[in-house]
Design an enzyme around this catalytic site. Structure first.
Site, PDB file in Angstrom:
ATOM      1  N   GLN A   1       2.783   9.549   1.687  1.00  0.00           N
ATOM      2  CA  GLN A   1       4.136   8.747   1.812  1.00  0.00           C
ATOM      3  C   GLN A   1       5.108   9.708   0.549  1.00  0.00           C
ATOM      4  OE1 GLN A   1       2.255   5.313   2.643  1.00  0.00           O
ATOM      5  NE2 GLN A   1       4.218   4.846   3.771  1.00  0.00           N
TER       6      GLN A   1
ATOM      7  N   HIS B   1      -4.206   0.862   7.610  1.00  0.00           N
ATOM      8  CA  HIS B   1      -3.191   1.182   7.620  1.00  0.00           C
ATOM      9  C   HIS B   1      -3.112   2.255   7.051  1.00  0.00           C
ATOM     10  CE1 HIS B   1       1.409   1.168   7.786  1.00  0.00           C
ATOM     11  NE2 HIS B   1       1.668   2.273   6.367  1.00  0.00           N
ATOM     12  N   GLU B   2      -3.327   2.365   5.385  1.00  0.00           N
ATOM     13  CA  GLU B   2      -3.338   3.374   4.525  1.00  0.00           C
ATOM     14  C   GLU B   2      -4.580   4.320   4.862  1.00  0.00           C
ATOM     15  OE1 GLU B   2      -0.708   3.326   2.264  1.00  0.00           O
ATOM     16  OE2 GLU B   2      -0.133   1.310   3.018  1.00  0.00           O
TER      17      GLU B   2
ATOM     18  N   HIS C   1      -2.835   6.878   7.197  1.00  0.00           N
ATOM     19  CA  HIS C   1      -1.579   7.974   6.154  1.00  0.00           C
ATOM     20  C   HIS C   1      -2.257   9.412   6.120  1.00  0.00           C
ATOM     21  CE1 HIS C   1       2.362   6.444   6.416  1.00  0.00           C
ATOM     22  NE2 HIS C   1       1.760   4.658   6.048  1.00  0.00           N
TER      23      HIS C   1
ATOM     24  N   CYS D   1       6.412  -0.456   7.988  1.00  0.00           N
ATOM     25  CA  CYS D   1       6.048   1.486   7.000  1.00  0.00           C
ATOM     26  C   CYS D   1       6.786   1.247   6.273  1.00  0.00           C
ATOM     27  CB  CYS D   1       5.454   2.036   7.795  1.00  0.00           C
ATOM     28  SG  CYS D   1       4.776   3.230   7.235  1.00  0.00           S
ATOM     29  N   LEU D   2       6.418   1.718   4.788  1.00  0.00           N
ATOM     30  CA  LEU D   2       7.520   2.336   3.973  1.00  0.00           C
ATOM     31  C   LEU D   2       7.526   3.486   4.779  1.00  0.00           C
ATOM     32  CD1 LEU D   2       6.358   1.451   0.959  1.00  0.00           C
ATOM     33  CD2 LEU D   2       7.954   0.336   2.058  1.00  0.00           C
TER      34      LEU D   2
ATOM     35  N   GLY E   1       1.057  -1.107  -0.050  1.00  0.00           N
ATOM     36  CA  GLY E   1       0.361   0.431   0.014  1.00  0.00           C
ATOM     37  C   GLY E   1       0.922   1.011  -0.612  1.00  0.00           C
TER      38      GLY E   1
END
Length: 219
Positions: free
Chosen positions: A77, A172-173, A176, A130-131, A72
């Site tokens: 991000q 999660h997304e 963000h 997480c990226l 995702g």
């Protein structure tokens, strides 16, 4: 006494910001934790990008997600405070992990202006990364089932229930887009480097990690 003059830089239109990002070759640069764009929340999408630019932007988000790799990626991000995210998970895991974590394939989706609500009392706790927080993972307890409402990239309504790992990705997304990182929900005693997670806690559940590191899992 007069007020202080506003010395903040002029705000760049989101369309110009996205055009600038797309002017570079290769995956988009991923913003790391500490950058304010990850904490300010996002603007609802309301035509700030024309259809062609929106299509190019979500394609770039998808390519960046694949290159990372991840399952995702949300617009903030990559530095764009717009309420858009992409999700996709081929779920290349063992049958044991698939069964325990509910990690099943999640087809590619674009989420525009998403929100979610938990369904029922069920909670599931697993290591999550997480990226934008590279190199680390921590245990996060999340709703095991959620109802997602959103639009897709064509403006069509999405109203869908997700369970297991796909529900975790949705949460999660979407978080963000509200300026929330997974660490805000995490059991901090579980925080582990990717190497430690792979070497010490590869089990399908984090029960051994909880016993060794001294944190409590939800019932």
């Amino acid at each position: 006494m007069g007020s202080e003059p506003d010395r903040s830089p002029p705000r760049i239109p989101l369309s110009d910001l996205v055009e600038e990002l797309l002017g570079h070759e290769g995956p988009l640069p991923i913003v790391a934790a500490g950058d304010p764009v990850l904490r300010r929340g996002t603007e609802p999408f309301d035509g700030q990008l024309d259809p062609d630019l929106l299509a190019r932007f979500v394609a770039a988000l998808r390519a960046t997600m694949h290159a990372a790799p991840g399952v995702g990626l949300a617009a903030p991000q990559v530095g764009v405070p717009l309420r858009i995210a992409v999700i996709e998970d081929p779920a290349p895991v063992s049958d044991e992990i698939r069964l325990v974590r509910g990690r099943v394939p999640l087809p590619y989706r674009v989420l525009v202006n998403p929100s979610y609500d938990g369904i029922g009392p069920g909670r599931a706790a697993f290591f999550e990364g997480c990226l934008s927080v590279p190199g680390w993972q921590a245990v996060v307890a999340r709703h095991d089932q959620v109802r997602l409402t959103a639009l897709d990239e064509h403006g069509l309504a999405v109203d869908e229930v997700f369970s297991g790992w796909p529900a975790r990705i949705v949460q999660h997304e979407t978080d963000h887009l509200d300026g929330v990182l997974y660490l805000d929900h995490a059991e901090l005693r579980s925080l582990s480097s990717n190497q430690a997670t792979a070497e010490l806690w590869p089990q399908p559940t984090p029960r051994r990690a909880a016993e060794a590191l001294g944190f409590v899992l939800p019932e």
